[in-house]
Design an enzyme around this catalytic site. Structure first.
Site, PDB file in Angstrom:
ATOM      1  N   HIS A 117      63.697 -10.238  52.003  1.00 53.63           N
ATOM      2  CA  HIS A 117      63.604  -9.395  51.152  1.00 53.63           C
ATOM      3  C   HIS A 117      64.130 -10.045  49.153  1.00 53.63           C
ATOM      4  CE1 HIS A 117      64.458  -6.584  54.151  1.00 53.63           C
ATOM      5  NE2 HIS A 117      65.616  -6.886  54.698  1.00 53.63           N
ATOM      6  N   ALA A 118      64.109 -11.216  49.236  1.00 55.78           N
ATOM      7  CA  ALA A 118      64.540 -11.947  47.761  1.00 55.78           C
ATOM      8  C   ALA A 118      63.138 -11.934  47.279  1.00 55.78           C
ATOM      9  CB  ALA A 118      64.984 -13.513  48.528  1.00 55.78           C
TER      10      ALA A 118
END
Ligand SMILES: [Zn+2]
Length: 318
Positions: free
Chosen positions: A134-135
């Site tokens: 998700h980064a």
């Protein structure tokens, strides 16, 4: 391809901190639990194949993918608290956060980078951490601060181990959509993205979805039989589309498991393990160097499934 599997692990992957496991449905010690369980079964065979990351990912390597502004913002406890969805962290001094929480994650990123180089040489490497999908370049979210897979891919490209005409394949079977690397690569089509995710839960990122080459959106409650049918048919079909694969990154999230509180899928333990075996066998048969990373998995059984898959790798190729 010669297959000589390596396991990347350090006890320092674990997060020991403020009883964080009570604040977040996250087994912050699943890394050592999986390794210790494997150690009971495999002992020296495991130790001989284990590589310990000696240092964290460097700032220079983080800057390959992340903006300077974002990295500077991680010095703010409130920014880290938001990304990790733990508001209480906003009151913790940065130096404590950095040593107890960010540092283990930067070790995990280094583990993914080491696994990438090992996979190119030895065919298969498993980082018992990583998969922070998700980064993105300028944002951390969903318990992910650093985009480990894009950093590893770009390092291989810089070193010429991944040629300009070759694709990195990301096979993301974590229950959540991998919006972080999809955003990193939104304008970059050199790599191939295969993402199977529950479309009814976080992050529901429509912009990031535009970048997926082969998407299989699932609904909450998808059972093991349907899940395995999809993987068995669609993964080989998707791989046919990749002309010159250079390396595959497999995000083996165990949050598809029926006991997981966040994934909302209904896949039994035996099918989670069968999934991992199918993916790894498919990639090894296709002679594609492969990195496996753990991704999410928030149940108390998560570490047992991880250990079962690594055990299978040691029995099959070790
Ligand atoms: Zn997940």
């Amino acid at each position: 391809m010669k297959i000589n599997p390596k396991i990347i692990y350090t006890p320092d992957y674990d997060i020991h901190f403020l009883g964080i496991e009570k604040l977040h449905p996250f087994d912050t010690r699943k890394f050592s639990r999986a390794y210790n369980l494997l150690n009971e079964q495999f002992g020296d065979q495991l130790k001989q194949r284990t590589i310990h990351p000696e240092s964290e990912i460097s700032d220079d390597d983080l800057r390959i993918v992340h903006t300077a502004g974002y990295l500077a913002s991680l010095k703010s406890a409130s920014v880290v608290a938001r990304a990790l969805e733990l508001p209480l962290l906003a009151t913790v001094p940065y130096l404590v956060l950095n040593s107890r929480l960010l540092s283990p994650m930067r070790l995990g990123v280094q583990g993914t980078v080491i696994a990438a180089y090992e996979a190119m040489q030895n065919g298969l490497a498993i980082n018992l951490a990583g998969g922070y999908h998700h980064a993105s370049s300028a944002k951390g979210e969903g318990f992910c601060l650093y985009a480990d897979i894009p950093i590893a891919i770009e390092k291989l490209r810089q070193d010429g181990l991944l040629q300009p005409h070759q694709q990195a394949i990301i096979i993301d079977l974590d229950a959540h959509q991998g919006n972080g690397y999809e955003r990193v690569y939104h304008q970059d089509n050199r790599n191939f993205i295969f993402d199977v995710y529950n479309q009814m839960i976080y992050p529901m990122d429509a912009f990031a979805r535009e970048r997926i080459d082969y998407a299989i959106p699932l609904n909450s409650g998808c059972n093991g039989r349907l899940y395995m049918d999809l993987i068995r048919h669609k993964l080989p079909e998707a791989l046919q589309r990749v002309k010159t694969p250079g390396i595959a990154f497999y995000i083996a999230g165990t949050d598809i498991y029926e006991g997981d509180l966040l994934g909302n899928l209904k896949v039994p333990e035996a099918d989670v393990i069968a999934r991992d075996q199918f993916v790894l066998n498919t990639l090894m048969a296709a002679n594609i160097p492969t990195v496996m990373v753990l991704g999410g998995g928030y149940s108390k059984e998560s570490y047992e499934m991880i250990a079962a898959t690594v055990g299978y790798v040691l029995e099959t190729w070790g």
